[in-house]
Design an enzyme around this catalytic site. Sequence first.
Site, PDB file in Angstrom:
ATOM      1  CG  ASN A 123      -1.631   1.231   1.506  1.00 12.58           C
ATOM      2  OD1 ASN A 123      -1.738   2.086   0.629  1.00 12.58           O
ATOM      3  ND2 ASN A 123      -2.156   1.376   2.723  1.00 12.58           N
ATOM      4  CD1 TRP A 124       3.229   0.933  -2.950  1.00 16.11           C
ATOM      5  CD2 TRP A 124       3.387   2.158  -4.816  1.00 16.11           C
ATOM      6  NE1 TRP A 124       3.879   0.167  -3.894  1.00 16.11           N
ATOM      7  CE2 TRP A 124       3.992   0.896  -5.049  1.00 16.11           C
ATOM      8  CE3 TRP A 124       3.375   3.085  -5.857  1.00 16.11           C
ATOM      9  CZ2 TRP A 124       4.570   0.556  -6.278  1.00 16.11           C
ATOM     10  CZ3 TRP A 124       3.949   2.754  -7.086  1.00 16.11           C
ATOM     11  CH2 TRP A 124       4.540   1.500  -7.279  1.00 16.11           C
ATOM     12  CE  LYS A 125       0.135   3.273   4.870  1.00 14.47           C
ATOM     13  NZ  LYS A 125       0.290   3.379   6.319  1.00 14.47           N
TER      14      LYS A 125
ATOM     15  CG  HIS B  72      -5.515   1.742   5.560  1.00 17.23           C
ATOM     16  ND1 HIS B  72      -5.033   2.741   6.370  1.00 17.23           N
ATOM     17  CD2 HIS B  72      -4.508   0.862   5.390  1.00 17.23           C
ATOM     18  CE1 HIS B  72      -3.764   2.465   6.665  1.00 17.23           C
ATOM     19  NE2 HIS B  72      -3.426   1.332   6.078  1.00 17.23           N
TER      20      HIS B  72
ATOM     21  CD  GLU C 236      -2.625   5.417   6.953  1.00 12.86           C
ATOM     22  OE1 GLU C 236      -2.706   5.436   5.715  1.00 12.86           O
ATOM     23  OE2 GLU C 236      -1.680   4.885   7.574  1.00 12.86           O
TER      24      GLU C 236
ATOM     25  N   GLY D 211       2.978   2.262  10.690  1.00 14.01           N
ATOM     26  CA  GLY D 211       3.864   3.395  10.477  1.00 14.01           C
ATOM     27  C   GLY D 211       4.714   3.749  11.683  1.00 14.01           C
TER      28      GLY D 211
ATOM     29  CB  SER E   4       5.931  -1.801  11.739  1.00 15.50           C
ATOM     30  OG  SER E   4       5.538  -0.465  12.013  1.00 15.50           O
TER      31      SER E   4
ATOM     32  N   GLY F  21       3.032  -1.105   4.264  1.00 14.20           N
ATOM     33  CA  GLY F  21       3.006   0.316   3.945  1.00 14.20           C
ATOM     34  C   GLY F  21       4.409   0.809   3.627  1.00 14.20           C
ATOM     35  N   GLY F  22       5.078   1.392   4.635  1.00 16.69           N
ATOM     36  CA  GLY F  22       6.389   2.024   4.434  1.00 16.69           C
ATOM     37  C   GLY F  22       7.373   1.174   3.644  1.00 16.69           C
TER      38      GLY F  22
HETATM   39  P1  PGA Z   1       3.228   0.276   7.616  1.00 15.65           P
HETATM   40  O1  PGA Z   1       1.715   0.465   7.090  1.00 15.65           O
HETATM   41  O2  PGA Z   1       3.755  -0.973   6.984  1.00 15.65           O
HETATM   42  O3  PGA Z   1       3.942   1.521   7.160  1.00 15.65           O
HETATM   43  O4  PGA Z   1       3.160   0.172   9.101  1.00 15.65           O
HETATM   44  C1  PGA Z   1       0.859  -0.638   6.965  1.00 15.65           C
HETATM   45  C2  PGA Z   1      -0.456  -0.195   6.408  1.00 15.65           C
HETATM   46  O5  PGA Z   1      -0.867   0.941   6.659  1.00 15.65           O
HETATM   47  O6  PGA Z   1      -1.129  -0.956   5.704  1.00 15.65           O
END
Ligand code: PGA
Length: 254
Positions: free
Chosen positions: A9-11, A94, A96, A172, A212, A233-234
């Site tokens: 997920n590149w956000k 998600h 967020e 994150g 993470s 994510g990251g």
């Molecule tokens: P992260 O994000 O790997 O940066 O913790 C995961 C996600 O939001 O799906």
Amino acid sequence: MRRYIVAGNWKMHTTLTEATDLATGLRERISGYSDIERVLIPPYPWILPVRDAIAGTDIHIGAQNCYTEPSGAFTGEVSAEMLSAHCSYIIVGHSERRHTIGETNDLIASKVSAVLRAGPRVILCVGETLEEREAGRAERVVSEQVKSALAGRSEQDLDRVVIAYEPVWAIGTGVAASAADAQEMCAFVRSLVDDLFSNYVAGSLRVQYGGSVKGSNSEELLSQPDIDGALVGGASLDADEFAAIVRSASAQVN
Ligand code: PGA
């Protein structure tokens, strides 16, 4: 046997050039891992250029969100039907979107319906906040999220649902849940689906862990019996890191 699914997920990250460079780097590193389902989930405007950069591979494209309606006067929204032209997965719920944008369980349930109506598969994200966990409410919160999104659906619908357990406190932060905690909650998610549907549906359901995940912890997380993949994510913005996570998944099945 459930097929592992590793999704990035590149956000709201990457410029156009960064997105195509990343997709090209990933093409070189992960296109050989057909035993693992791999999904790249760029921001909407980069879906087409990323699709072009991975053309001819079996890497999938996904979207990070969608709207509930198929079309209409909904300025700024994008429907699951539109996304279905290019995307085989759509993330719904998600954290967020739940916590920063304010999406409710009801809205998320409508979005799950939209994706199922339109044809792609759903990655349904669930997970508790730190406050909820510390108050001993993690299971209750996750149970409400799963039930409100899935209760009343058909067993065939569940074929097209992946659930990502993502504790909000691990997203994150660089601090993933321990493998034992992640396993416990992913098993709990599976037990909820067993209660709602059947043992067969629960046994076929793929449950990802997210929060993470990186190359250095993916092997331990992915070796847990109820963890069938990762929502990243990251670390998905770094081709080497993402490739390391895909390799960890592949190592489980080879
Ligand atoms: P992260 O994000 O790997 O940066 O913790 C995961 C996600 O939001 O799906």
